[in-house]
Structures are given as structure tokens and as C-alpha cells.
Design a protein around this motif. Structure first.
Motif, PDB file in Angstrom:
ATOM      1  N   ALA A 106     -15.260   0.140  -9.571  1.00  0.00           N
ATOM      2  CA  ALA A 106     -15.619   1.451  -9.051  1.00  0.00           C
ATOM      3  C   ALA A 106     -14.419   2.389  -9.082  1.00  0.00           C
TER       4      ALA A 106
ATOM      5  N   ARG B 252     -17.499   8.956  -5.813  1.00  0.00           N
ATOM      6  CA  ARG B 252     -18.863   8.514  -6.060  1.00  0.00           C
ATOM      7  C   ARG B 252     -18.909   6.990  -6.104  1.00  0.00           C
TER       8      ARG B 252
ATOM      9  N   PRO C 107     -20.252   3.544  -5.144  1.00  0.00           N
ATOM     10  CA  PRO C 107     -21.544   3.100  -4.629  1.00  0.00           C
ATOM     11  C   PRO C 107     -21.417   2.008  -3.589  1.00  0.00           C
TER      12      PRO C 107
ATOM     13  N   GLN D 108     -26.388   9.918  -1.734  1.00  0.00           N
ATOM     14  CA  GLN D 108     -26.493   8.840  -2.708  1.00  0.00           C
ATOM     15  C   GLN D 108     -27.800   8.080  -2.503  1.00  0.00           C
TER      16      GLN D 108
ATOM     17  N   THR E 294     -22.902   7.807  -9.191  1.00  0.00           N
ATOM     18  CA  THR E 294     -21.692   6.986  -9.196  1.00  0.00           C
ATOM     19  C   THR E 294     -20.548   7.677  -9.922  1.00  0.00           C
TER      20      THR E 294
END
Length: 214
Positions: free
Chosen positions: A47, A52, A54, A100, A116
Motif C-alpha cells: 500500500a 488512499r 485500504p 472509501q 486506493t
């Protein structure tokens, strides 16, 4: 039942409705396992630090009826057929708060998370109906669009009698503009579309993303 018609949201702009309950779809187009899944959660080690990030398998949801963490506001959340949950959470990223969408089973990594990446953003829309209205939040990946909705429709127009509203919440999946799957909330700890939060945090579309939500 813990489902109330929050038509107090119809203030200022009549179209801004909805605090709703739900019902099962009469004939869902597909089961949850058959719904298109164009995006999936990103593992922690992959990530990017871009605001963004997740929810992942290492993040525990606040309770079994939402995929939002305990410190995140629920902009929408409900349990769907088959025990899966659809949630729109107000998450905190490197660039501040953002909405989200998360879909999957409680206690496991979500099967679908969006957005994301920077620049990706859920949109919202609303429309008034006679004696009710509808609010939606939506995003698209390629030709697949996901729409979460809360809807109130008046069913009785006899003078002097009650409105008898039909109230539904759920998720519609569109592929190339046509319904590919439709899931109704089962009413368990339902959090309908939060119009005030959507107005505060999301860009508004000019019209509903689909009128085929029942």
C-alpha cells in the motif's frame, strides 16, 4: 426495528432525503460471489503512502455489521445476502479524510476496496420522489459501476390515509450501464446513506447514477 425514515433531511433542498430501512430484492440478478470485482484490497506491504490506503486483513472492523473501523464514521453500511457487508467509511489518509467503499465478510480482508489511489473519489447524487426520495454514492472502475443507495417511495396516495412508504437500501452493480447484480440490505444494523456527510466530503453528480434500484 432500528430503521427510521429520516425525512428531516428534506430541509433546504427537498431532494436531500433518507434515513431508511431495507428489504430483500425480489429477484437479485446475481449472488455476491458472482458480482464483478474490478479492484481488490492492497496488502499492507504494497500500500502506497498516498492517502488512499485500504482496509486490510490486519485492520479490525468496529463490529460484525460494518467494515468501518471504530474511529471511522459510517457514511453507509449494511449486511447483504450471504452475510457479506457493504460499507462506505470516512477514512483518514495522508491527505486528510476521504470516503472509501469496502465489500466483504466481517473479520476478513475485504474483497473489494475503492479508492486506493490519489485522485480517485466516490461521488454522490440525490433525487426527490413524491413523498420520499433517493440518495446514492457511486464509483466506476472501467465499465463497472458500483452504486449504494437509500430510497423512500410513497405507495399510498389516498387522501387522509398514511403514506405507506416503500423503503429500500442496497447495492447495484452496473456493467456497461446495465444491471449486472443487485443486492438488498437485510436490515441488520443498517446505516443508510448519510446525505449530510456526502454533501460535506464528496463531489456531487448532476443526476442519480441509476434509477434501477428495485
Amino acid at each position: 426495528m432500528a430503521r427510521s425514515i429520516g425525512l428531516a433531511l428534506v430541509s433546504g433542498v427537498t431532494a436531500m432525503v433518507l434515513s431508511a430501512c431495507s428489504s430483500e430484492a425480489d429477484s437479485p440478478v446475481a449472488t455476491a460471489s458472482e458480482a464483478p470485482s474490478p479492484a481488490t484490497a492492497t496488502p499492507d506491504e504494497e500500500a502506497p503512502d498516498n492517502g488512499r490506503v485500504p482496509l486490510t486483513a490486519g485492520t479490525t472492523a468496529a463490529q460484525a455489521t460494518t467494515l468501518c473501523a471504530a474511529d471511522e464514521a459510517q457514511m453507509f453500511s449494511c449486511t447483504l445476502r450471504g452475510g457479506r457487508i457493504a460499507s462506505v467509511c470516512l477514512a483518514q489518509g495522508a491527505q486528510g479524510e476521504f470516503a472509501q467503499y469496502r465489500f466483504g465478510r466481517p473479520g476478513a480482508a475485504p474483497e473489494l476496496v475503492w479508492p486506493t489511489k490519489p485522485g480517485e473519489q466516490i461521488e454522490w447524487a440525490s433525487a426527490p420522489y413524491s413523498g420520499g426520495g433517493e440518495a446514492q454514492m457511486s464509483f466506476a472502475v472501467g465499465d463497472v459501476r458500483y452504486v449504494v443507495y437509500s430510497k423512500v417511495v410513497r405507495t399510498n396516495f389516498t387522501p387522509g390515509e398514511t403514506n405507506d412508504p416503500a423503503i429500500t437500501d442496497g447495492v447495484v452493480v452496473l456493467r456497461s450501464g446495465k444491471v449486472a447484480a443487485r443486492f438488498s440490505c437485510d436490515g441488520t444494523e443498517l446505516k443508510p446513506v448519510d446525505v449530510n456527510a456526502a454533501r460535506a466530503h464528496l463531489p456531487e453528480a448532476g443526476d442519480l447514477f441509476t434509477y434501477d434500484t428495485e
